[in-house]
Design a protein around this motif. Structure first.
Motif, PDB file in Angstrom:
ATOM      1  N   TRP A  80       0.848  -1.186   0.000  1.00  0.00           N
ATOM      2  CA  TRP A  80       0.000   0.000   0.000  1.00  0.00           C
ATOM      3  C   TRP A  80       0.885   1.237   0.000  1.00  0.00           C
ATOM      4  O   TRP A  80       1.948   1.257   0.582  1.00  0.00           O
ATOM      5  N   VAL A  81       0.423   2.286  -0.652  1.00  0.00           N
ATOM      6  CA  VAL A  81       1.107   3.578  -0.609  1.00  0.00           C
ATOM      7  C   VAL A  81       0.068   4.622  -0.239  1.00  0.00           C
ATOM      8  O   VAL A  81      -1.004   4.692  -0.839  1.00  0.00           O
ATOM      9  N   ASP A  82       0.368   5.422   0.764  1.00  0.00           N
ATOM     10  CA  ASP A  82      -0.570   6.451   1.204  1.00  0.00           C
ATOM     11  C   ASP A  82      -0.620   7.631   0.258  1.00  0.00           C
ATOM     12  O   ASP A  82       0.314   7.878  -0.502  1.00  0.00           O
ATOM     13  N   GLN A  83      -1.710   8.388   0.335  1.00  0.00           N
ATOM     14  CA  GLN A  83      -1.804   9.663  -0.350  1.00  0.00           C
ATOM     15  C   GLN A  83      -0.641  10.536   0.100  1.00  0.00           C
ATOM     16  O   GLN A  83      -0.122  10.379   1.201  1.00  0.00           O
ATOM     17  N   ALA A  84      -0.269  11.457  -0.725  1.00  0.00           N
ATOM     18  CA  ALA A  84       0.815  12.371  -0.372  1.00  0.00           C
ATOM     19  C   ALA A  84       0.454  13.142   0.891  1.00  0.00           C
ATOM     20  O   ALA A  84      -0.644  13.653   1.020  1.00  0.00           O
ATOM     21  N   VAL A  85       1.405  13.190   1.818  1.00  0.00           N
ATOM     22  CA  VAL A  85       1.222  14.003   3.013  1.00  0.00           C
ATOM     23  C   VAL A  85       1.385  15.463   2.623  1.00  0.00           C
ATOM     24  O   VAL A  85       0.690  16.326   3.111  1.00  0.00           O
ATOM     25  N   GLN A  86       2.309  15.729   1.729  1.00  0.00           N
ATOM     26  CA  GLN A  86       2.525  17.099   1.282  1.00  0.00           C
ATOM     27  C   GLN A  86       2.460  17.167  -0.231  1.00  0.00           C
ATOM     28  O   GLN A  86       2.534  16.156  -0.922  1.00  0.00           O
ATOM     29  N   CYS A  87       2.301  18.378  -0.722  1.00  0.00           N
ATOM     30  CA  CYS A  87       2.241  18.584  -2.172  1.00  0.00           C
ATOM     31  C   CYS A  87       3.584  18.273  -2.813  1.00  0.00           C
ATOM     32  O   CYS A  87       4.637  18.479  -2.218  1.00  0.00           O
ATOM     33  N   VAL A  88       3.524  17.771  -4.033  1.00  0.00           N
ATOM     34  CA  VAL A  88       4.709  17.545  -4.856  1.00  0.00           C
ATOM     35  C   VAL A  88       4.573  18.500  -6.037  1.00  0.00           C
ATOM     36  O   VAL A  88       3.664  18.359  -6.854  1.00  0.00           O
ATOM     37  N   ALA A  89       5.477  19.493  -6.084  1.00  0.00           N
ATOM     38  CA  ALA A  89       5.371  20.575  -7.065  1.00  0.00           C
ATOM     39  C   ALA A  89       6.445  20.463  -8.137  1.00  0.00           C
ATOM     40  O   ALA A  89       7.595  20.123  -7.848  1.00  0.00           O
ATOM     41  N   TYR A  90       6.065  20.774  -9.373  1.00  0.00           N
ATOM     42  CA  TYR A  90       7.008  20.680 -10.488  1.00  0.00           C
ATOM     43  C   TYR A  90       8.136  21.703 -10.377  1.00  0.00           C
ATOM     44  O   TYR A  90       9.292  21.375 -10.647  1.00  0.00           O
ATOM     45  N   GLY A  91       7.835  22.918 -10.012  1.00  0.00           N
ATOM     46  CA  GLY A  91       8.874  23.937  -9.912  1.00  0.00           C
ATOM     47  C   GLY A  91       9.729  23.763  -8.674  1.00  0.00           C
ATOM     48  O   GLY A  91      10.953  23.650  -8.745  1.00  0.00           O
ATOM     49  N   ARG A  92       9.108  23.728  -7.524  1.00  0.00           N
ATOM     50  CA  ARG A  92       9.823  23.644  -6.257  1.00  0.00           C
ATOM     51  C   ARG A  92      10.616  22.349  -6.123  1.00  0.00           C
ATOM     52  O   ARG A  92      11.770  22.359  -5.690  1.00  0.00           O
ATOM     53  N   ASP A  93      10.031  21.226  -6.509  1.00  0.00           N
ATOM     54  CA  ASP A  93      10.639  19.926  -6.231  1.00  0.00           C
ATOM     55  C   ASP A  93      11.413  19.320  -7.397  1.00  0.00           C
ATOM     56  O   ASP A  93      12.280  18.485  -7.188  1.00  0.00           O
TER      57      ASP A  93
END
Length: 164
Positions: A80-93
């Motif tokens: 199982w993989v949980d929903q993202a706890v935090q956002c994953v951003a194209y620019g920032r990350d």
């Protein structure tokens, strides 16, 4: 395959500021997270400030290595993989350029520039300060937007009605 969505806010002057979200744009994904975690003008604007997203999370969060997104183990066990706890951003990350929030002068402008096309989103979520989130299904007519809280309640009722 991903369910794409666009997330935005209707500003006091009638303009709209919005970002793209690549994954889980359906009501039970992005819709539920927006309703549960981004219910104030300040939280919505902080979300939009991070720019286009690969994944919406429960919090905006901090920079993470993009190649490690989605690999969070779940307390439910192996596989199982949980929903993202935090956002994953194209620019920032990931360091992409041109991924900041975009402004549109009207709903029609937003539709023309960001919602229609071969790879356009299937869902649009707009936050109206003082009112809350509205959900717009494809093909995105402004007068067909519905309060997200009401739509999610209908979905929950359908789920509950199907229980044994």
């Amino acid at each position: 395959m991903s369910t794409r969505s666009r997330i935005g806010i209707k500003n006091d002057d009638g303009t709209i500021t919005s970002i793209y979200c690549h994954s889980d744009g359906y009501l039970g994904g992005v819709g539920a997270l927006l309703a549960d975690c981004y219910s104030t003008d300040e939280k919505v604007r902080a979300l939009l400030a991070v720019g286009d997203l690969s994944e919406l999370g429960a919090v905006v969060g901090d920079q993470i290595p993009f190649d490690q997104r989605g690999w969070r183990p779940s307390p439910r066990g192996r596989g199982w993989v949980d929903q993202a706890v935090q956002c994953v951003a194209y620019g920032r990350d990931r360091g992409d350029v041109g991924t900041g929030a975009r402004g549109s002068v009207s709903f029609d402008d937003l539709k023309r520039e960001h919602l229609l096309g071969s790879f356009g989103p299937e869902h649009l979520y707009l936050f109206y300060p003082g009112e809350g989130w509205r959900w717009f299904p494809y093909p995105f007519f402004e007068d067909q937007g519905r309060l997200l809280s009401e739509v999610l309640a209908e979905v929950q009722q359908a789920i509950d009605a199907d229980e044994p």
